[in-house]
Design a protein around this motif. Structure first.
Motif, PDB file in Angstrom:
ATOM      1  N   TYR A  10       0.826  -1.203   0.000  1.00  0.00           N
ATOM      2  CA  TYR A  10       0.000   0.000   0.000  1.00  0.00           C
ATOM      3  C   TYR A  10       0.857   1.248   0.000  1.00  0.00           C
ATOM      4  O   TYR A  10       0.535   2.230  -0.659  1.00  0.00           O
ATOM      5  CB  TYR A  10      -0.954   0.031   1.193  1.00  0.00           C
ATOM      6  CG  TYR A  10      -1.661   1.354   1.294  1.00  0.00           C
ATOM      7  CD1 TYR A  10      -2.544   1.752   0.290  1.00  0.00           C
ATOM      8  CD2 TYR A  10      -1.414   2.229   2.329  1.00  0.00           C
ATOM      9  CE1 TYR A  10      -3.170   2.980   0.341  1.00  0.00           C
ATOM     10  CE2 TYR A  10      -2.036   3.458   2.386  1.00  0.00           C
ATOM     11  CZ  TYR A  10      -2.911   3.825   1.394  1.00  0.00           C
ATOM     12  OH  TYR A  10      -3.524   5.039   1.446  1.00  0.00           O
ATOM     13  N   ALA A  13       1.918   1.901  -3.433  1.00  0.00           N
ATOM     14  CA  ALA A  13       0.802   2.417  -4.239  1.00  0.00           C
ATOM     15  C   ALA A  13       0.544   3.887  -3.922  1.00  0.00           C
ATOM     16  O   ALA A  13       0.255   4.683  -4.822  1.00  0.00           O
ATOM     17  CB  ALA A  13      -0.458   1.583  -3.982  1.00  0.00           C
ATOM     18  N   ALA A  14       0.665   4.263  -2.663  1.00  0.00           N
ATOM     19  CA  ALA A  14       0.436   5.660  -2.282  1.00  0.00           C
ATOM     20  C   ALA A  14       1.545   6.566  -2.815  1.00  0.00           C
ATOM     21  O   ALA A  14       1.274   7.683  -3.265  1.00  0.00           O
ATOM     22  CB  ALA A  14       0.344   5.778  -0.767  1.00  0.00           C
ATOM     23  N   GLY A  16       3.319   6.026  -5.520  1.00  0.00           N
ATOM     24  CA  GLY A  16       3.098   6.128  -6.967  1.00  0.00           C
ATOM     25  C   GLY A  16       2.007   7.118  -7.307  1.00  0.00           C
ATOM     26  O   GLY A  16       2.123   7.894  -8.256  1.00  0.00           O
ATOM     27  N   SER A  17       0.959   7.125  -6.512  1.00  0.00           N
ATOM     28  CA  SER A  17      -0.134   8.074  -6.750  1.00  0.00           C
ATOM     29  C   SER A  17       0.304   9.509  -6.477  1.00  0.00           C
ATOM     30  O   SER A  17      -0.074  10.427  -7.208  1.00  0.00           O
ATOM     31  CB  SER A  17      -1.326   7.730  -5.864  1.00  0.00           C
ATOM     32  OG  SER A  17      -1.861   6.482  -6.251  1.00  0.00           O
ATOM     33  N   ALA A  18       1.106   9.698  -5.452  1.00  0.00           N
ATOM     34  CA  ALA A  18       1.585  11.053  -5.145  1.00  0.00           C
ATOM     35  C   ALA A  18       2.458  11.587  -6.280  1.00  0.00           C
ATOM     36  O   ALA A  18       2.341  12.754  -6.665  1.00  0.00           O
ATOM     37  CB  ALA A  18       2.363  11.039  -3.837  1.00  0.00           C
ATOM     38  N   GLY A  20       2.268  10.622  -9.408  1.00  0.00           N
ATOM     39  CA  GLY A  20       1.374  10.842 -10.538  1.00  0.00           C
ATOM     40  C   GLY A  20       0.613  12.148 -10.444  1.00  0.00           C
ATOM     41  O   GLY A  20       0.489  12.881 -11.426  1.00  0.00           O
ATOM     42  N   VAL A  21       0.111  12.463  -9.254  1.00  0.00           N
ATOM     43  CA  VAL A  21      -0.619  13.721  -9.063  1.00  0.00           C
ATOM     44  C   VAL A  21       0.307  14.905  -9.286  1.00  0.00           C
ATOM     45  O   VAL A  21      -0.066  15.902  -9.921  1.00  0.00           O
ATOM     46  CB  VAL A  21      -1.267  13.769  -7.659  1.00  0.00           C
ATOM     47  CG1 VAL A  21      -1.749  15.156  -7.325  1.00  0.00           C
ATOM     48  CG2 VAL A  21      -2.404  12.781  -7.582  1.00  0.00           C
ATOM     49  N   VAL A  53      -5.820   8.731 -10.946  1.00  0.00           N
ATOM     50  CA  VAL A  53      -4.620   8.385 -10.184  1.00  0.00           C
ATOM     51  C   VAL A  53      -4.956   8.126  -8.724  1.00  0.00           C
ATOM     52  O   VAL A  53      -4.432   7.199  -8.109  1.00  0.00           O
ATOM     53  CB  VAL A  53      -3.557   9.498 -10.334  1.00  0.00           C
ATOM     54  CG1 VAL A  53      -2.420   9.321  -9.369  1.00  0.00           C
ATOM     55  CG2 VAL A  53      -3.023   9.521 -11.752  1.00  0.00           C
ATOM     56  N   GLU A  54      -5.839   8.920  -8.157  1.00  0.00           N
ATOM     57  CA  GLU A  54      -6.225   8.698  -6.765  1.00  0.00           C
ATOM     58  C   GLU A  54      -7.026   7.408  -6.604  1.00  0.00           C
ATOM     59  O   GLU A  54      -6.983   6.787  -5.549  1.00  0.00           O
ATOM     60  CB  GLU A  54      -7.023   9.888  -6.240  1.00  0.00           C
ATOM     61  CG  GLU A  54      -6.155  11.083  -5.922  1.00  0.00           C
ATOM     62  CD  GLU A  54      -5.118  10.798  -4.855  1.00  0.00           C
ATOM     63  OE1 GLU A  54      -5.437  10.142  -3.840  1.00  0.00           O
ATOM     64  OE2 GLU A  54      -3.978  11.234  -5.040  1.00  0.00           O
ATOM     65  N   LEU A  56      -6.312   4.692  -8.002  1.00  0.00           N
ATOM     66  CA  LEU A  56      -5.304   3.644  -7.850  1.00  0.00           C
ATOM     67  C   LEU A  56      -4.837   3.526  -6.407  1.00  0.00           C
ATOM     68  O   LEU A  56      -4.612   2.420  -5.910  1.00  0.00           O
ATOM     69  CB  LEU A  56      -4.112   3.927  -8.769  1.00  0.00           C
ATOM     70  CG  LEU A  56      -4.390   3.827 -10.259  1.00  0.00           C
ATOM     71  CD1 LEU A  56      -3.150   4.214 -11.045  1.00  0.00           C
ATOM     72  CD2 LEU A  56      -4.833   2.427 -10.627  1.00  0.00           C
ATOM     73  N   ALA A  57      -4.690   4.640  -5.713  1.00  0.00           N
ATOM     74  CA  ALA A  57      -4.299   4.599  -4.302  1.00  0.00           C
ATOM     75  C   ALA A  57      -5.389   3.945  -3.454  1.00  0.00           C
ATOM     76  O   ALA A  57      -5.105   3.169  -2.547  1.00  0.00           O
ATOM     77  CB  ALA A  57      -4.000   5.995  -3.800  1.00  0.00           C
TER      78      ALA A  57
END
Length: 68
Positions: A10, A13-14, A16-18, A20-21, A53-54, A56-57
């Protein structure tokens, strides 16, 4: 042992999302700075990208709790 691996997953994943944003809004700011009249179109695209993107998190969090 498996629970800690789920939390590591997790966390990845978090992160990666950060990233991406950050990339999405950096491109949005760059686009608006170069061509201000394109703001309404770029605003919709940036918000859609942010939502995807969020998501995905959130999926990463759900899978961390489901997979044991």
């Amino acid at each position: 042992m498996t629970g800690s691996l789920n939390l590591v997953g997790y966390g990845l994943a978090a992160i990666g999302s950060a990233i991406g944003v950050g990339l999405i809004f950096a491109a949005y700011i760059n686009g608006v700075a170069r061509q201000p009249e394109s703001r309404p179109v770029l605003n919709q695209i940036a918000l859609l990208g942010f939502a995807l993107v969020e998501a995905l998190a959130i999926l990463g969090l759900v899978f961390a709790f489901i997979i044991k």
